[in-house]
Scaffold this active site. Structure first.
Site, short mmCIF file in Angstrom:
data_model
loop_
_atom_site.label_atom_id
_atom_site.label_comp_id
_atom_site.label_asym_id
_atom_site.label_seq_id
_atom_site.Cartn_x
_atom_site.Cartn_y
_atom_site.Cartn_z
N ASP A 55 0.87 -1.36 0.14
CA ASP A 55 -0.09 -0.05 -0.03
C ASP A 55 1.06 1.56 0.06
O ASP A 55 1.11 1.78 0.88
CB ASP A 55 -0.90 -0.09 1.41
N ASP A 367 55.85 -3.12 -35.63
CA ASP A 367 54.85 -2.10 -35.14
C ASP A 367 54.61 -0.95 -36.10
O ASP A 367 55.08 -0.81 -37.46
CB ASP A 367 55.33 -1.59 -33.78
N ASP A 368 54.14 0.11 -35.68
CA ASP A 368 53.74 1.18 -36.25
C ASP A 368 55.00 1.85 -37.06
O ASP A 368 55.89 1.82 -36.62
CB ASP A 368 53.27 2.45 -35.48
N ARG A 443 45.46 12.35 -31.69
CA ARG A 443 46.79 11.99 -32.35
C ARG A 443 46.96 12.14 -33.62
O ARG A 443 47.34 11.45 -34.56
CB ARG A 443 46.83 10.21 -32.13
N ASP A 478 45.39 -2.06 -33.94
CA ASP A 478 45.55 -1.09 -32.69
C ASP A 478 44.27 -0.03 -33.11
O ASP A 478 43.72 -0.14 -34.34
CB ASP A 478 46.81 -0.23 -33.03
N MET A 479 44.09 0.86 -32.16
CA MET A 479 42.89 1.83 -32.60
C MET A 479 43.19 2.97 -31.52
O MET A 479 43.11 2.74 -30.24
CB MET A 479 41.43 1.28 -32.15
N ASP A 548 49.48 -0.01 -22.49
CA ASP A 548 51.04 0.95 -22.84
C ASP A 548 51.84 1.09 -21.96
O ASP A 548 53.11 1.38 -21.98
CB ASP A 548 50.68 2.20 -23.87
C1 GLA Z 1 49.62 2.44 -29.58
C2 GLA Z 1 49.93 0.85 -28.98
C3 GLA Z 1 51.61 0.84 -29.00
C4 GLA Z 1 52.25 1.03 -30.24
C5 GLA Z 1 51.62 2.38 -30.71
C6 GLA Z 1 52.10 2.85 -32.11
O1 GLA Z 1 50.01 3.46 -28.57
O2 GLA Z 1 49.28 0.66 -27.95
O3 GLA Z 1 51.86 -0.37 -28.54
O4 GLA Z 1 51.60 0.05 -31.14
O5 GLA Z 1 50.30 2.56 -30.87
O6 GLA Z 1 51.82 3.97 -32.73
#
Ligand code: GLA
Length: 733
Positions: A55, A367-368, A443, A478-479, A548
């Protein structure tokens, strides 16, 4: 595994290995949640007496019914907007007449063996005989649209997989404005909310707060699951520890924007919701169309956080992660990022590879910086063709690396585009932005509109070409920024609310197409470290770069925090140089090795510059990886201190499922004079009491002694960033 319907009382019982989940349909056709906990009997299931308040003024009730049927009280299974349930709700559908009032009235149910896939989205899986599904159809009486709640129970687990599908069975066009994947209500609010918090390079620390009247929670509007929180939550009894207490949790198989809301009502009832963040979402459904939410996994343990995490780990390993790599030792890799950053050429990469081969490393990951004309992070994303000023002949370089006995892996950031790129010159309209209005960089890059088919086609073609032509066996995906100005020039005005979700669907589609073409490709997820570490991604990739921040000291809390839901085999962990590039801290090579052992393990430093002593240590570590990785990857994981790695001293253990061996790692971050902790007895969890175990190949003790008294750690803990490792192996008596 069982699903029972009691016709007389319109009650549903889901029975997992150890628990019951119970709901029933009340007189006013509302589906009420009743119980989730240790098994209860499904006979005598007249639940009408389980009632919060009878109620209550200002608690509206449906016409022709009374206060007992008020939607604003009592736990519900799936609550809609606008009909008197004033708590946060799970469903809101806009109609042609302008109303967004929605109802979820019970209509029918179906029980079937197995589980249906969710088209375009990750979802848990099992053989048809190993799971059963209950589908409850609700009806929005304001439109005739159907809302179907799916619950799947699995033979080998205590997890319930849930999702919701809306079928527009009306003859009008509707807009879904909110559709959660899971609602979980309780009669009480005796809970702490436990959840991940963090930032770039400091992800997934575990936070714990008491809940109180009002709404608490967190939302993500970044378009990807993010560093800040995780698409998951836990509600634990305030007294819950690693080894006891109620721990309820849910995790979303989704990598986009999400929301978690926990509301405690004026009656101290609790409601938890998780699903796509409605602030970034709407979906048009024409008559006959359907929309399916991402799946959410509901996990419960009455035995504390460690047991809860083990249930989550086992479920992800068996029913979510699909990669053929999941139960395999991954190639021990070296990644050139922290060794060279953008400054490398084919010669340098081959030097690294040669040294790596000599030390027993099994794969080199470039890598990059290998594509377009990328010498810093300002250009070339989208131009997935080789920068021949750095690498004259890519194929020949890979062949040379392969000839050293190493596999080769490559970095991509598929979802991004630099303004300074060929791709942008050719397709400026492929960018997510509101044309002719300001846009944001992150970035120095922009984000591709992954909801467009031509974008996914382009990425599939260009990535496939690189992978197929160059014997690439691993990619790091990656992103490195989040979404802004979420608008697609491809969609009409009334469908812009779909863009963020379509982006995620595009990302998943690209993964699916690449994995169909290259089924053995090992993909490591990454997003500025661990910015997209979620169960949705794990459906496509068996491992994700955890952070990272590669400082081993920092990694303890990051990795133990991540382990709340995710198993060790999913956590990318490498040994990097000291002073560490993120924190400038120096810790021993051995300590870095011990911490990286708790993840996929690898190196990320210029090994050509290592001293002979360090190289000798690398050889030891390579042997250690081969010795322990099966146990780390496949064993049950135990956190043996509270607070998920935030304290100075932490021990954690990997125990073989057959209890034949265990590895306990004890770490200390900082030392203090006369530290009473220096002499620790390290307990070994969950081994056989009555069996004899050899400790580090040196002496034997019985399981019950190791479990209860422990191993004397012999002053291992003298100094900062120190550790001890204790391997116990069952031996014949
Ligand atoms: C990000 C990833 C890193 C490396 C850089 C390259 O920060 O986490 O491990 O690959 O990009 O630009």
């Amino acid at each position: 595994m069982n699903i029972i319907y009691n016709e007389e009382n319109r009650a549903f019982f889901l029975e997992t290995s150890n628990y019951s989940y119970v709901m029933f349909v009340d007189k006013a056709d509302s589906l009420r949640h009743l119980y989730y906990g240790k098994k209860i009997d499904h006979r005598n299931s007249d639940f009408s007496t389980y009632q919060m308040a009878t109620d209550l003024s200002f608690a509206p009730y449906p016409e022709n019914f009374g206060c007992l049927e008020s939607l604003s009280i009592n736990p519900r299974e799936f609550s809609a907007f606008g009909s008197g349930d004033y708590r946060v709700n799970a469903c809101r559908i806009a109609k042609e007449n302008g109303t967004e009032v929605t109802s979820c009235h019970y209509k029918s149910y179906e029980i079937f063996d197995g589980k249906k896939e969710i088209k375009g989205l990750p979802s848990s899986f099992a053989d048809t005989q190993k799971c059963r599904t209950l589908a409850i159809t609700l009806e929005d009486r304001f439109s005739g649209v159907e809302i179907i709640l799916y619950y799947t129970v699995f033979v080998d687990s205590d997890v319930i997989a849930r999702s919701v599908k809306v079928v527009n069975s009306s003859n009008q066009t509707v807009q879904i404005k909110n559709l959660m994947s899971l609602q979980l209500d309780f009669f009480h609010s005796n809970f702490d909310m436990v959840y991940h918090c963090g930032i770039w390079a400091n992800e997934r620390h575990v936070n714990r707060v008491g809940i109180k009247q009002g709404i608490q929670g967190f939302k993500n509007s970044r378009g990807s699951s993010g560093h800040q929180h995780n698409p998951s939550f836990v509600l634990a009894s305030p007294s819950a520890t690693e080894n006891c207490g109620d721990v309820y949790g849910a995790m979303l198989l989704y990598s986009g924007s999400y929301s978690v809301e926990i509301e405690v009502s004026e009656l101290s009832e609790t409601r938890a919701l998780i699903g796509i963040n409605p602030e970034l979402f709407s979906w048009e459904l024409k008559s006959g169309d359907e929309f399916h939410t991402p799946e959410a996994l509901l996990i419960y343990s009455e035995k504390g956080f460690t047991d809860f995490s083990q249930k989550s780990h086992n479920f992800l390993m068996e029913h979510v992660i699909r990669s053929p790599w999941k139960h395999k030792k991954r190639p021990l890799l070296i990644n050139n990022w922290e060794a060279t950053y953008f400054k490398f050429n084919d010669e340098k990469i081959c030097d690294l590879a040669k040294e790596a081969a000599d030390l027993g490393i099994e794969m080199l990951v470039l890598d990059d910086g290998w594509f377009g004309h990328r010498n810093d992070d300002k250009t070339s994303l989208g131009d997935w063709f080789v920068d021949t000023t750095k690498i004259k002949n890519f194929k020949a370089m890979v062949q040379k690396i392969n000839s050293f006995g190493l596999k080769f892996g490559l970095w991509f950031e598929p979802e991004m585009i630099s303004v300074d790129s060929e791709l942008y010159k050719n397709h400026p309209d492929w960018v997510l932005c509101v044309p002719n209005y300001p846009r944001s960089l992150g970035r120095t890059q922009l984000v591709l509109d992954m909801g467009r088919k031509e974008v996914v086609d382009y990425l599939f073609d260009s990535m496939s070409l690189m992978i197929a032509e160059n014997n690439i066996e691993y990619i790091k995906w990656d992103m490195n920024r989040n979404l802004t100005e979420i608008f697609s020039s491809k969609l009409p005005a009334n469908r812009q609310g779909e863009v963020a979700h379509r982006y995620v669907l595009g990302v998943y589609e690209l993964h699916e197409r690449l994995l169909t073409r290259f089924p053995n490709l090992l993909i490591e997820g990454c997003s500025g470290g661990g910015g997209r570490f979620d169960a949705g991604m794990l459906y496509y990739v068996p491992q994700i770069w955890c952070s990272d921040d590669s400082d081993a000291y920092e990694r303890i809390a990051i990795q133990l925090g991540t382990s709340l839901f995710y198993p060790a085999s999913t956590m990318g962990a490498h040994i990097s140089a000291c002073p560490n590039h993120q924190t400038r801290r120096s810790v021993s090579f051995e300590f870095r090795g011990a911490v990286a052992l708790g993840g996929t393990f690898g190196y990320e430093l210029d090994i050509t510059k290592c001293s002979d002593e360090e190289k000798a240590e690398i050889r030891n570590q390579v042997a250690m990886y081969h010795k322990f990785n099966d146990l780390v990857r496949e064993g049950n994981f135990y956190r043996m201190n509270e607070n998920f790695g935030e304290e100075s001293i932490n021990s954690y253990a990997y125990v073989a499922k057959d209890k034949s061996e265990a590895l306990v790692i004890l770490t200390q971050k900082i030392n203090v004079p006369c530290n009473k902790q220096q002499i620790q007895f390290v307990r070994v969890p969950d081994i056989d009491d009555d069996a004899l175990y050899e400790v580090n190949g040196e002496y034997t003790l019985y399981g019950s002694t190791l479990k209860n008294l422990g191993i004397s750690s012999e002053r291992t803990l003298f100094g900062h960033a120190t550790f001890g490792m204790y391997h116990v192996v069952k031996v014949d008596k």
